[in-house]
Design a protein around this motif. Structure first.
Motif, PDB file in Angstrom:
ATOM      1  N   GLU A   1       2.991  31.536  61.949  1.00 53.79           N
ATOM      2  CA  GLU A   1       4.350  31.551  61.404  1.00 53.79           C
ATOM      3  C   GLU A   1       5.341  30.854  62.325  1.00 53.79           C
ATOM      4  O   GLU A   1       6.257  30.175  61.869  1.00 53.79           O
ATOM      5  N   ARG A   2       5.133  30.987  63.618  1.00 50.83           N
ATOM      6  CA  ARG A   2       6.096  30.428  64.581  1.00 50.83           C
ATOM      7  C   ARG A   2       5.571  29.190  65.304  1.00 50.83           C
ATOM      8  O   ARG A   2       6.106  28.815  66.347  1.00 50.83           O
TER       9      ARG A   2
ATOM     10  N   SER B   1       2.726  36.382  66.235  1.00 52.34           N
ATOM     11  CA  SER B   1       3.632  35.306  65.861  1.00 52.34           C
ATOM     12  C   SER B   1       4.793  35.803  65.014  1.00 52.34           C
ATOM     13  O   SER B   1       5.883  35.224  65.039  1.00 52.34           O
TER      14      SER B   1
ATOM     15  N   THR C   1       9.139  38.472  67.646  1.00 52.76           N
ATOM     16  CA  THR C   1       9.730  37.759  68.778  1.00 52.76           C
ATOM     17  C   THR C   1       9.531  38.509  70.084  1.00 52.76           C
ATOM     18  O   THR C   1       9.630  37.933  71.155  1.00 52.76           O
TER      19      THR C   1
END
Length: 426
Positions: free
Chosen positions: A185-186, A261, A264
């Motif tokens: 996702e990141r 991911s 944070t």
């Protein structure tokens, strides 16, 4: 003159014998070194030493190939008799800062564009598509490749990734590792999955298979894959997932990477994050089960070396035995698992159109009855998993084709593989 020549021949024979003895002694030292590394729980280092010997041009002198394999199997069998061998492996992997079996750098395909017709950028007739991919990969990427590296392009990609054709080399039966690029996702991240490969050639659980690869790609970004419910079911308090027949652990590791991911891990925002436990989990979130000790060892090493050892725990279980499934539940999830994963489970995927098929009894035992959204993801060849005509336990929510990840067949046809998403019937 004749006497002098006889002595000359005698000394030459003695010299050759001495040289052979020295080689034999060095070979024994290498075997002892491999065995000691295994005994210490350093399987990655032991495997690297053994594989270097299997490629005889890299290490000389080396003992015969069969001696290396036999010694490795014997040493690991002794290790697996220790009750806490998985903890030993985990501790050693945690302290090991080496690269292990590192993957390749492919800086020229950062955009992950699909290269036509091959990731190798070469024009080939369609009928030879798969065989030429495998041939090229063996020439340029395999651990056992020839040493003439000039035959390979500078920007050649040896890792596996959606959009590349390298999935066609799976299962890479001989290889000590495969590297997979995950679209998290990141961002993008590579994971290297160690295998027993040529050291345990006919152990099918010790290598990554196409269905397991597909499942792992999907789980690395559930939302993009179309199964955002994976995140939803794991948002519940004390939610736990289980992978049955985990093999090398790629699917479990990919899911763990997705959980990381999605978070944070910023302490100021921690309370609002759905997967706080992924930063500092109170316990494992994913239980990777298998009946074979070599697989459990690989799961432990791969999870630890890829930075998800806190999220993934290997646990010995037989998914075709109900008593074993009960033990898994009693140990990790008394109310049942919120997410159940599996791929290429031959013993479970036979005759699923009948109520008597073992798959339904296994899922009924494992899947949470208190969580109405509890989900099952199973990957296998297309249309292999079918519901019984009079099935009242589970329903198929969707099927996800391998085409979504460009997993075409060797002749360029649509994918042979799919993921079946199931839930309890409502």
């Amino acid at each position: 003159m004749i006497r002098f020549q006889s002595f000359h021949i005698l000394f030459a024979v003695i010299g050759r014998c001495a040289s052979s003895f020295d080689g034999f002694a060095v070979g024994n030292e290498i075997i002892e070194e491999i065995e000691l590394r295994v005994q210490a729980g350093d399987l990655t280092s032991a495997r690297k030493r053994a594989f270097d010997c299997l490629v005889s041009t890299r290490v000389s002198p080396c003992p015969p190939e069969e001696s290396i394999k036999r010694s490795y199997e014997s040493a690991t069998a002794n290790l697996f008799r220790q009750e806490a061998y998985l903890e030993l492996l985990k501790d050693v992997a945690t302290s090991d800062k080496s690269d292990g079996f590192s993957g390749d750098d492919c800086t020229k395909i950062e955009s992950l564009e699909i290269r036509d017709p091959l990731s190798f950028g070469i024009e080939l007739p369609e009928k030879n598509h798969g065989s030429r991919v495998i041939e090229k990969w063996r020439e340029c990427c395999s651990f056992f490749r020839p040493r003439e590296d000039e035959i390979c392009e500078d920007d050649l990609c040896c890792h596996l990734s959606p959009g590349l054709d390298n999935h066609l080399i799976l299962p890479a039966l001989r290889e000590p590792s495969v590297t997979v690029e995950l679209r998290l996702e990141r961002g993008i991240e590579k994971v290297t999955i160690e295998q027993d490969g040529d050291l345990r050639m006919f152990d099918v659980a010790g290598v990554l298979w196409p269905a397991g690869y597909l499942l792992g790609l999907c789980l690395s970004n559930p939302t993009e894959c179309g199964v955002s419910e994976v995140f939803d079911v794991l948002r519940r308090d004390n939610a736990v997932a289980v992978e049955i027949g985990s093999g090398v652990g790629f699917a479990s590791i990919s899911l763990a990477k997705a959980l990381q991911s999605s978070n944070t891990c910023n302490t100021s925002e921690l309370a609002n994050q759905p997967f706080n436990l992924a930063c500092s989990p109170p316990g494992p979130v994913i239980i990777a089960t298998d009946i074979k000790d070599p697989s459990l060892a690989l799961v432990t090493l791969n999870a630890q070396r890829n930075g998800v050892g806190g999220l993934v725990t290997a646990f010995k279980a037989n998914h075709t035995d109900q008593d074993s499934m009960t033990q898994v539940l009693n140990t990790w999830a008394r109310r049942g698992f919120d997410l159940v994963l599996g791929s290429s489970l031959q013993a479970l995927f036979d005759a699923t159109e009948t109520l008597e098929a073992p798959l339904w009894a296994t899922l009924d035992a494992l899947v949470s009855k208190s969580n109405p959204d509890a989900t099952v993801l199973l990957a296998h060849v297309k249309e292999r998993i079918r519901l019984p005509v009079e099935n009242g336990m589970f329903q198929i929510a969707k099927r996800i084709s391998g085409d979504q990840f460009s997993m075409t067949t060797s002749n360029g046809s649509t994918s042979d593989f799919e993921i079946v998403v199931l839930r309890r019937a409502r």
